[in-house]
Design a protein around this motif. Structure first.
Motif, PDB file in Angstrom:
ATOM      1  N   ARG A 124       0.806  -1.227   0.000  1.00  0.00           N
ATOM      2  CA  ARG A 124       0.000   0.000   0.000  1.00  0.00           C
ATOM      3  C   ARG A 124       0.841   1.279   0.000  1.00  0.00           C
ATOM      4  O   ARG A 124       0.281   2.368  -0.035  1.00  0.00           O
ATOM      5  N   LEU A 125       2.162   1.136   0.039  1.00  0.00           N
ATOM      6  CA  LEU A 125       3.010   2.319   0.230  1.00  0.00           C
ATOM      7  C   LEU A 125       4.119   2.392  -0.813  1.00  0.00           C
ATOM      8  O   LEU A 125       4.968   1.498  -0.905  1.00  0.00           O
ATOM      9  N   VAL A 126       4.098   3.485  -1.576  1.00  0.00           N
ATOM     10  CA  VAL A 126       5.146   3.792  -2.540  1.00  0.00           C
ATOM     11  C   VAL A 126       5.660   5.186  -2.218  1.00  0.00           C
ATOM     12  O   VAL A 126       4.879   6.090  -1.888  1.00  0.00           O
ATOM     13  N   SER A 127       6.964   5.382  -2.282  1.00  0.00           N
ATOM     14  CA  SER A 127       7.572   6.645  -1.870  1.00  0.00           C
ATOM     15  C   SER A 127       6.934   7.845  -2.571  1.00  0.00           C
ATOM     16  O   SER A 127       6.510   7.763  -3.729  1.00  0.00           O
ATOM     17  N   ASP A 128       6.869   8.965  -1.852  1.00  0.00           N
ATOM     18  CA  ASP A 128       6.264  10.188  -2.364  1.00  0.00           C
ATOM     19  C   ASP A 128       7.222  11.349  -2.109  1.00  0.00           C
ATOM     20  O   ASP A 128       7.710  11.517  -0.981  1.00  0.00           O
ATOM     21  N   PRO A 129       7.505  12.183  -3.111  1.00  0.00           N
ATOM     22  CA  PRO A 129       8.493  13.255  -2.929  1.00  0.00           C
ATOM     23  C   PRO A 129       8.078  14.302  -1.896  1.00  0.00           C
ATOM     24  O   PRO A 129       8.933  14.843  -1.190  1.00  0.00           O
ATOM     25  N   GLU A 130       6.781  14.595  -1.777  1.00  0.00           N
ATOM     26  CA  GLU A 130       6.347  15.602  -0.808  1.00  0.00           C
ATOM     27  C   GLU A 130       6.510  15.096   0.621  1.00  0.00           C
ATOM     28  O   GLU A 130       6.948  15.837   1.512  1.00  0.00           O
ATOM     29  N   ILE A 131       6.164  13.854   0.849  1.00  0.00           N
ATOM     30  CA  ILE A 131       6.329  13.285   2.187  1.00  0.00           C
ATOM     31  C   ILE A 131       7.813  13.158   2.511  1.00  0.00           C
ATOM     32  O   ILE A 131       8.239  13.405   3.653  1.00  0.00           O
ATOM     33  N   ALA A 132       8.621  12.785   1.510  1.00  0.00           N
ATOM     34  CA  ALA A 132      10.062  12.692   1.729  1.00  0.00           C
ATOM     35  C   ALA A 132      10.654  14.061   2.074  1.00  0.00           C
ATOM     36  O   ALA A 132      11.510  14.170   2.965  1.00  0.00           O
ATOM     37  N   ALA A 133      10.194  15.099   1.385  1.00  0.00           N
ATOM     38  CA  ALA A 133      10.693  16.443   1.677  1.00  0.00           C
ATOM     39  C   ALA A 133      10.291  16.874   3.087  1.00  0.00           C
ATOM     40  O   ALA A 133      11.077  17.513   3.806  1.00  0.00           O
ATOM     41  N   PHE A 134       9.071  16.526   3.490  1.00  0.00           N
ATOM     42  CA  PHE A 134       8.621  16.819   4.854  1.00  0.00           C
ATOM     43  C   PHE A 134       9.525  16.125   5.866  1.00  0.00           C
ATOM     44  O   PHE A 134       9.953  16.728   6.863  1.00  0.00           O
ATOM     45  N   ALA A 135       9.856  14.869   5.617  1.00  0.00           N
ATOM     46  CA  ALA A 135      10.711  14.114   6.535  1.00  0.00           C
ATOM     47  C   ALA A 135      12.088  14.754   6.651  1.00  0.00           C
ATOM     48  O   ALA A 135      12.634  14.920   7.755  1.00  0.00           O
ATOM     49  N   ARG A 136      12.663  15.142   5.519  1.00  0.00           N
ATOM     50  CA  ARG A 136      13.999  15.752   5.542  1.00  0.00           C
ATOM     51  C   ARG A 136      13.989  17.095   6.262  1.00  0.00           C
ATOM     52  O   ARG A 136      14.975  17.481   6.907  1.00  0.00           O
ATOM     53  N   SER A 137      12.864  17.812   6.181  1.00  0.00           N
ATOM     54  CA  SER A 137      12.785  19.110   6.858  1.00  0.00           C
ATOM     55  C   SER A 137      12.724  18.975   8.370  1.00  0.00           C
ATOM     56  O   SER A 137      13.060  19.916   9.100  1.00  0.00           O
ATOM     57  N   LEU A 193       6.009   6.185   5.522  1.00  0.00           N
ATOM     58  CA  LEU A 193       6.645   6.687   4.300  1.00  0.00           C
ATOM     59  C   LEU A 193       7.731   7.699   4.624  1.00  0.00           C
ATOM     60  O   LEU A 193       8.806   7.705   4.003  1.00  0.00           O
ATOM     61  N   ALA A 194       7.468   8.567   5.589  1.00  0.00           N
ATOM     62  CA  ALA A 194       8.452   9.592   5.963  1.00  0.00           C
ATOM     63  C   ALA A 194       9.705   8.944   6.546  1.00  0.00           C
ATOM     64  O   ALA A 194      10.837   9.332   6.206  1.00  0.00           O
ATOM     65  N   LEU A 195       9.537   7.964   7.415  1.00  0.00           N
ATOM     66  CA  LEU A 195      10.690   7.299   8.018  1.00  0.00           C
ATOM     67  C   LEU A 195      11.484   6.524   6.974  1.00  0.00           C
ATOM     68  O   LEU A 195      12.724   6.571   6.955  1.00  0.00           O
ATOM     69  N   ARG A 196      10.809   5.838   6.098  1.00  0.00           N
ATOM     70  CA  ARG A 196      11.510   5.086   5.058  1.00  0.00           C
ATOM     71  C   ARG A 196      12.277   6.027   4.142  1.00  0.00           C
ATOM     72  O   ARG A 196      13.337   5.668   3.615  1.00  0.00           O
ATOM     73  N   ALA A 197      11.737   7.232   3.920  1.00  0.00           N
ATOM     74  CA  ALA A 197      12.447   8.217   3.098  1.00  0.00           C
ATOM     75  C   ALA A 197      13.768   8.624   3.738  1.00  0.00           C
ATOM     76  O   ALA A 197      14.692   9.073   3.047  1.00  0.00           O
ATOM     77  N   LEU A 198      13.869   8.468   5.060  1.00  0.00           N
ATOM     78  CA  LEU A 198      15.106   8.758   5.782  1.00  0.00           C
ATOM     79  C   LEU A 198      15.932   7.492   6.001  1.00  0.00           C
ATOM     80  O   LEU A 198      16.881   7.500   6.790  1.00  0.00           O
ATOM     81  N   ASN A 199      15.548   6.420   5.308  1.00  0.00           N
ATOM     82  CA  ASN A 199      16.234   5.119   5.431  1.00  0.00           C
ATOM     83  C   ASN A 199      16.152   4.546   6.845  1.00  0.00           C
ATOM     84  O   ASN A 199      17.072   3.866   7.311  1.00  0.00           O
ATOM     85  N   ILE A 200      15.031   4.820   7.512  1.00  0.00           N
ATOM     86  CA  ILE A 200      14.742   4.226   8.812  1.00  0.00           C
ATOM     87  C   ILE A 200      13.667   3.165   8.601  1.00  0.00           C
ATOM     88  O   ILE A 200      12.558   3.488   8.159  1.00  0.00           O
ATOM     89  N   PRO A 201      13.954   1.902   8.872  1.00  0.00           N
ATOM     90  CA  PRO A 201      12.932   0.857   8.690  1.00  0.00           C
ATOM     91  C   PRO A 201      11.707   1.145   9.555  1.00  0.00           C
ATOM     92  O   PRO A 201      11.822   1.448  10.743  1.00  0.00           O
TER      93      PRO A 201
END
Length: 292
Positions: A124-137, A193-201
């Motif tokens: 149900r989860l595929v990476s999303d650039p907006e959520i990834a950007a939120f995580a990095r911020s 999704l946000a945690l996975r974008a930061l390479n956190i399982p």
């Protein structure tokens, strides 16, 4: 703390449905001293023509059943008593992002508890650039992985509004993130999704939550629903940490675990197929109270 839990899932069909096969995950897990299942009873009405219990890949208890005959309504009922111990204190071991990456690179375990299952895309989860950007911020240099998990959960809680009408069980978490509204499933999927974008399982936890009546009000039996939160792997020494972004808290004795998975698809309370026509409706009622 001991709890008595009752769950009722009701499926009503506009026209009789038949040839149904369902897999149910609603019985709490046994988790050593943290959580002990003392007794449980699962009933299906109408009685199925076949039924058997098993354990899935992630160790969740499942019940599979078959309805060969047509029926206009199906009711799944679960009652149990579960003892929940005090949670382990947050780990002292501080693993930072670079150390976590090194530990992941050295991992060779692909068993059910391996964090490797919780890093990439899932059903149900595929990476999303907006959520990834939120995580990095949200991430801060020098923070431990555990601190990043807490910071991210608090930040997500701060921008989201709980709204049971904004999404459905099939909604995309990206849409919920854009709306900044949703329910526990949406909060949990977005945080994963946000945690996975930061390479956190990170994975999905389904379960039950003890809720208290409003101040001056009375507790309504059956008014609750199943709950969801997040687990994140913070390194070999700290291990898994569970966080509830909907309530902005580390998981405690009010949280009762039913299942662990990569996302909702792995721990859906009821999934299956049947032959029918017309509309169908589903209702869920959950009651969690202190045993006594």
């Amino acid at each position: 703390m001991e709890y008595d839990i009752r769950l009722t899932l009701t499926h009503s069909y506009h026209l009789p449905a038949g040839n149904g096969r369902h897999v149910v995950r609603v019985v709490p897990r046994a988790l050593g001293q943290r959580q002990r299942l003392k007794l449980s009873m699962l009933t299906i009405d109408p009685p199925p023509s076949e039924q058997f219990d098993s354990v899935d890949f992630f160790g969740n208890q499942t019940t599979t059943f078959v309805h060969a005959d047509a029926h206009s309504k199906m009711v799944i009922s679960m009652a149990c008593r579960v003892a929940v111990g005090q949670p382990e204190p947050l780990p002292d071991a501080a693993v930072n992002a670079a150390q976590l990456a090194g530990e992941l690179a050295d991992l060779r375990d692909l068993g059910p508890l391996s964090p490797m299952h919780f890093l990439g895309p899932s059903p149900r989860l595929v990476s999303d650039p907006e959520i990834a950007a939120f995580a990095r911020s949200i991430r801060r240099d020098g923070d431990s992985v555990a601190a990043t998990v807490m910071r991210l959960g608090e930040a997500l809680h701060g921008i989201m509004t709980f709204d049971a009408t904004a999404t459905t069980v099939d909604s995309n978490p990206v849409d919920a993130f854009q709306l900044k509204r949703g329910v526990c499933q949406d909060y949990s999927h977005i945080m994963i999704l946000a945690l996975r974008a930061l390479n956190i399982p990170a994975g999905y936890v389904s379960g039950y939550l003890r809720t208290l009546p409003p101040k001056g009000g009375t507790r309504l039996e059956g008014a609750d629903a199943m709950h969801a939160w997040v687990k994140a792997w913070c390194g070999a020494a700290p291990g898994w940490v569970e966080y509830d972004p909907t309530n902005r808290c580390v998981v405690g004795t009010d949280h009762i675990v039913v299942g662990y998975g990569r996302d909702y698809a792995d721990v859906s309370p009821d999934i299956g197929h049947l032959r029918s026509a017309g509309n169908q409706t589903t209702a869920q009622a959950v009651d969690v109270k202190v045993a006594g």
